[in-house]
Write an enzyme that holds these catalytic residues in place. Structure first.
Site: not given
Ligand code: AMP
Length: 169
Positions: A58, A95
């Site tokens: 995205r 996550e």
């Molecule tokens: P992080 O590495 O945990 O900061 O996760 C970021 C990536 O995971 C981004 O590229 C988002 O597209 C996706 N992502 C993680 N958590 C979510 C969430 N709760 N809702 C939507 N996308 C998420």
């Protein structure tokens, strides 16, 4: 305009795993006015830079739209095995799972000032990996910007560069 942007973000409980509240941006992308308002708002927080780096998938959508609006080039930070040339990569925790980002080693001019763009800042693992990759490739990351920051997860503390977001939860 923030109200319009917020109104087009859908919260999906327990996706892709139980306990995750997924912030779905497809309604925003499907609404031309809201998508344009989002890209305009990203342009206002972009600062000064040479190139945009977008994170698969995205981050490509928002990064490409912003690059086109501002007349800048776009670097793709991709999931493993997608880039045909020589790559450097970085493994990181999400996550919800683990993943790896790769970039073409030769796409970035040494010393390029790069703006990182992604849709969501959650734990910060993805953006941190992206920043480490870009630095390893010889770039300077000027700033990281997101449509959404999930502030409770504390991802901003991992970035080590200035950051901003349009909507915070
Ligand atoms: P992080 O590495 O945990 O900061 O996760 C970021 C990536 O995971 C981004 O590229 C988002 O597209 C996706 N992502 C993680 N958590 C979510 C969430 N709760 N809702 C939507 N996308 C998420």
């Amino acid at each position: 305009m923030t109200a319009l942007i917020e109104s087009r973000i859908r919260a999906i409980p327990d996706f892709p795993k139980p306990g995750i509240l997924f912030r779905d941006l497809t309604p925003l992308l499907a609404d031309g006015q809201a998508f344009a308002a989002t890209v305009d708002a990203l342009a206002r927080i972009a600062g000064d830079f040479h190139l945009i780096a977008g994170i698969e998938a995205r981050g490509f959508v928002f990064g490409a739209a912003l690059a086109q609006k501002l007349g800048k080039g776009l670097i793709l930070l991709r999931k493993p095995g997608k880039l045909p040339g020589e790559t450097i990569g970085f493994d990181y925790g999400l996550e919800y799972g683990r993943d790896r980002l790769e970039v073409h080693r030769h796409d970035l001019p040494k010393g390029a000032r790069v703006l990182l763009v992604d849709d969501v800042l959650a734990t910060g693992g993805t953006a941190e990996a992206a920043i480490r990759l870009l630095v390893a490739a010889g770039a300077t990351v000027t700033r990281a910007i997101f449509v959404i920051e999930l502030a409770d997860l504390g991802g901003a503390a991992r970035l080590g560069v200035p950051h901003d977001a349009l909507v915070r939860y």
